[in-house]
Enzyme design. Sequence first.
Site, PDB file in Angstrom:
ATOM      1  N   TYR A   1       0.670  -1.416 -12.327  1.00 52.39           N
ATOM      2  CA  TYR A   1      -0.573  -1.505 -13.017  1.00 52.39           C
ATOM      3  C   TYR A   1      -1.102  -0.843 -14.044  1.00 52.39           C
ATOM      4  O   TYR A   1      -1.938  -0.322 -14.391  1.00 52.39           O
ATOM      5  CB  TYR A   1      -1.361  -0.991 -11.124  1.00 52.39           C
ATOM      6  CG  TYR A   1      -1.009  -1.712 -10.150  1.00 52.39           C
ATOM      7  CD1 TYR A   1      -1.510  -2.840  -9.846  1.00 52.39           C
ATOM      8  CD2 TYR A   1      -0.934  -0.505  -9.242  1.00 52.39           C
ATOM      9  CE1 TYR A   1      -1.424  -2.841  -9.020  1.00 52.39           C
ATOM     10  CE2 TYR A   1      -0.476  -0.840  -7.609  1.00 52.39           C
ATOM     11  CZ  TYR A   1      -1.247  -2.421  -7.975  1.00 52.39           C
ATOM     12  OH  TYR A   1      -0.703  -3.357  -6.818  1.00 52.39           O
TER      13      TYR A   1
ATOM     14  N   CYS B   1     -11.567   4.169 -28.765  1.00 51.10           N
ATOM     15  CA  CYS B   1     -12.870   4.965 -29.273  1.00 51.10           C
ATOM     16  C   CYS B   1     -13.568   5.165 -27.949  1.00 51.10           C
ATOM     17  O   CYS B   1     -14.695   4.886 -28.350  1.00 51.10           O
ATOM     18  CB  CYS B   1     -13.285   3.756 -30.553  1.00 51.10           C
ATOM     19  SG  CYS B   1     -12.292   4.115 -31.740  1.00 51.10           S
TER      20      CYS B   1
ATOM     21  N   TYR C   1      -9.668   5.851 -12.823  1.00 49.96           N
ATOM     22  CA  TYR C   1      -9.760   5.232 -10.921  1.00 49.96           C
ATOM     23  C   TYR C   1      -9.385   7.902 -11.252  1.00 49.96           C
ATOM     24  O   TYR C   1      -9.450   8.773  -9.988  1.00 49.96           O
ATOM     25  CB  TYR C   1      -8.264   5.676  -9.958  1.00 49.96           C
ATOM     26  CG  TYR C   1      -8.132   4.269  -9.980  1.00 49.96           C
ATOM     27  CD1 TYR C   1      -8.949   3.461  -9.778  1.00 49.96           C
ATOM     28  CD2 TYR C   1      -7.236   3.522 -10.442  1.00 49.96           C
ATOM     29  CE1 TYR C   1      -9.140   1.957  -9.740  1.00 49.96           C
ATOM     30  CE2 TYR C   1      -6.907   2.009 -11.197  1.00 49.96           C
ATOM     31  CZ  TYR C   1      -7.657   1.204  -9.993  1.00 49.96           C
ATOM     32  OH  TYR C   1      -7.589   0.028 -10.160  1.00 49.96           O
TER      33      TYR C   1
ATOM     34  N   GLY D   1       0.713  -1.439   0.344  1.00 49.81           N
ATOM     35  CA  GLY D   1       0.325  -0.156   0.243  1.00 49.81           C
ATOM     36  C   GLY D   1       1.026   1.207   0.033  1.00 49.81           C
ATOM     37  O   GLY D   1       0.664   2.298  -0.001  1.00 49.81           O
TER      38      GLY D   1
ATOM     39  N   GLU E   1       3.924  -6.947   1.940  1.00 49.60           N
ATOM     40  CA  GLU E   1       3.560  -7.038   0.083  1.00 49.60           C
ATOM     41  C   GLU E   1       3.899  -5.854  -0.557  1.00 49.60           C
ATOM     42  O   GLU E   1       3.001  -5.211  -1.030  1.00 49.60           O
ATOM     43  CB  GLU E   1       2.148  -7.616   0.460  1.00 49.60           C
ATOM     44  CG  GLU E   1       2.516  -9.288   0.546  1.00 49.60           C
ATOM     45  CD  GLU E   1       0.793  -9.682   0.971  1.00 49.60           C
ATOM     46  OE1 GLU E   1       0.670 -11.404   0.856  1.00 49.60           O
ATOM     47  OE2 GLU E   1      -0.250  -9.148   0.675  1.00 49.60           O
ATOM     48  N   PRO E   2       4.497  -5.149  -0.772  1.00 49.60           N
ATOM     49  CA  PRO E   2       4.347  -3.391  -1.577  1.00 49.60           C
ATOM     50  C   PRO E   2       4.630  -4.013  -3.077  1.00 49.60           C
ATOM     51  O   PRO E   2       4.936  -5.062  -3.667  1.00 49.60           O
ATOM     52  CB  PRO E   2       6.174  -3.150  -1.262  1.00 49.60           C
ATOM     53  CG  PRO E   2       6.799  -4.463  -1.029  1.00 49.60           C
ATOM     54  CD  PRO E   2       5.859  -5.065  -0.281  1.00 49.60           C
TER      55      PRO E   2
HETATM   56  N1  LLP Z   1      -1.452  -7.132  -1.152  1.00 52.71           N
HETATM   57  C1  LLP Z   1      -2.702  -7.168  -1.608  1.00 52.71           C
HETATM   58  C2  LLP Z   1      -3.406  -7.852  -0.408  1.00 52.71           C
HETATM   59  C3  LLP Z   1      -3.340  -6.062  -2.422  1.00 52.71           C
HETATM   60  O1  LLP Z   1      -4.294  -6.337  -2.212  1.00 52.71           O
HETATM   61  C4  LLP Z   1      -2.475  -5.774  -2.350  1.00 52.71           C
HETATM   62  C5  LLP Z   1      -3.108  -4.433  -3.762  1.00 52.71           C
HETATM   63  C6  LLP Z   1      -0.636  -5.809  -2.609  1.00 52.71           C
HETATM   64  C7  LLP Z   1      -0.148  -6.262  -1.140  1.00 52.71           C
HETATM   65  C8  LLP Z   1      -0.022  -4.638  -3.436  1.00 52.71           C
HETATM   66  O2  LLP Z   1      -0.392  -3.091  -3.417  1.00 52.71           O
HETATM   67  P1  LLP Z   1       0.825  -1.891  -3.609  1.00 52.71           P
HETATM   68  O3  LLP Z   1       2.032  -1.511  -2.732  1.00 52.71           O
HETATM   69  O4  LLP Z   1       0.436  -1.977  -5.199  1.00 52.71           O
HETATM   70  O5  LLP Z   1      -0.617  -1.039  -3.458  1.00 52.71           O
HETATM   71  N2  LLP Z   1      -5.093  -1.194  -9.311  1.00 52.71           N
HETATM   72  C9  LLP Z   1      -5.291   0.294  -8.751  1.00 52.71           C
HETATM   73  C10 LLP Z   1      -4.557  -1.228  -7.530  1.00 52.71           C
HETATM   74  C11 LLP Z   1      -5.162  -1.970  -6.719  1.00 52.71           C
HETATM   75  C12 LLP Z   1      -4.230  -2.518  -5.688  1.00 52.71           C
HETATM   76  C13 LLP Z   1      -4.908  -4.050  -5.316  1.00 52.71           C
HETATM   77  N3  LLP Z   1      -4.275  -5.140  -4.122  1.00 52.71           N
HETATM   78  C14 LLP Z   1      -4.446   0.800  -8.862  1.00 52.71           C
HETATM   79  O6  LLP Z   1      -3.876   0.326 -10.290  1.00 52.71           O
HETATM   80  O7  LLP Z   1      -4.258   1.773  -8.167  1.00 52.71           O
END
Ligand code: LLP
Length: 439
Positions: A396, A367, A340, A254, A296-297
């Site tokens: 992403y 389109c 978003y 996150g 889990e980054p």
């Molecule tokens: N762990 C779990 C269980 C998750 O669901 C996620 C992201 C992460 C780790 C990694 O999160 P991060 O560090 O990348 O923030 N498509 C959206 C983001 C969706 C994230 C879903 N889960 C976007 O483009 O902003």
Amino acid sequence: MPDKTVNQNIKPITTKISKKGNLEISGCDTVELAEKYGTPLYVMDEVTLRTIARQYKEAFGDYKKVNMMFASKALMTAQIAKILHSEGFGFDVVSGGEIYTVNKAGVDMDMTTFNGSNKTTDELLLALELGVGRISVDNFLELSLLNEVAKSFDKAQKVLLRITPGIECHTHEYIQTGHLDSKFGFDLVQIDEAVELVMNEFKNLEIMGLHAHIGSQIFETQVYYDEIGVLLKELKRINDKFNLNLNEINIGGGLGITYTEADCPPSVFEIADVIKKSIKDHCEMYDLDEPLLYIEPGRSIVGTAGVTLYTIGSSKQVPNGRRYVAVDGGMADNPRPSMYGAKYEAVIANKKEDSKPQKVTVAGRFCESGDILIKDIELNSPTAGDILCVFNTGAYGYSMSSNYNRVLKPEMVLVNNSQSDIIVKRETYQQLIQNDVIL
Ligand code: LLP
């Protein structure tokens, strides 16, 4: 400790202006990259990627019991898996496809955790066959399904239970996950029933601890402090009630990145300090041993290392209104602006910063009126044939790309030390139709 960590930069850390006056990344002139490989082109900078991976390692260095699991959903290709694995990362995987890819890339499968709210039997079978280290079980159906699958392998699968911790963070509602009304995980009032089921019925599962994820693109640190408080309080309560000794927590990912100057994510060191402090405080409070910590980054590892190069084509001046300039990609290679309202910074890669900036809106080629990549941005006299470099597209973008309008997915190159290598080939029309069946 560096002034800033990678996630606090808009551009890859190797970004410079070349002798020709073009934008350069890791010694590669981006205009030459565009000429050589074509556009749209995803460019990943290996130095930026390895630097952030090492910053995470360093930030948690004094907490020995930590497992870094890169969230594959942010960007998964075999070469990216290989690089991050060589930096000591394991992987959060959420599908058969991600499991298959990391396995093919030579990842030690014990260093993977399988997450997801509706895993299929086939995916669970693959996970057991390849030896995924932990499975984060999300719901009651999955408990019994996984138990059956594990029984067929005559194994006791190590699991975490995914909980909904009831923590809201201030991010886009589509990427908030930890609040109570969420599709993910067991509610706290359901967790005891899940533990009882495993203890009494599901003998092929072994609970190791708890998992939560509160959201994505987070700028606050307090939410992590609170999340760990909830996880450790529950761990203590469950251990006492069921006479267990669970000692693992997975806090999800996150941490945010800097898409534009308006974004102000904490550094990796700041986040790590809050996480370690919360663990210390709550272990003291609940008389627990330091847990094995999983983080889990995703975005913060690959986001800043990636840029996308486009060629500018047509433009349109709305009388008394906006000037639109169109590029040869858009919502199919980066759906985030249309999904978003995500904002990005960009520059014209072949024009020096000192030429006269013009306010324009960068439109995609698809389109769909909503296919606008960047609304109202100042660019240096954008003209057909110019190369536009959009920053911070490493996370992403490719992983959420599509073939909308039957447009081919772009190529991805890895740059390092003035060298560029293709790590994902451009699709071909032949590949586009290879699964079409004509009767
Ligand atoms: N762990 C779990 C269980 C998750 O669901 C996620 C992201 C992460 C780790 C990694 O999160 P991060 O560090 O990348 O923030 N498509 C959206 C983001 C969706 C994230 C879903 N889960 C976007 O483009 O902003």
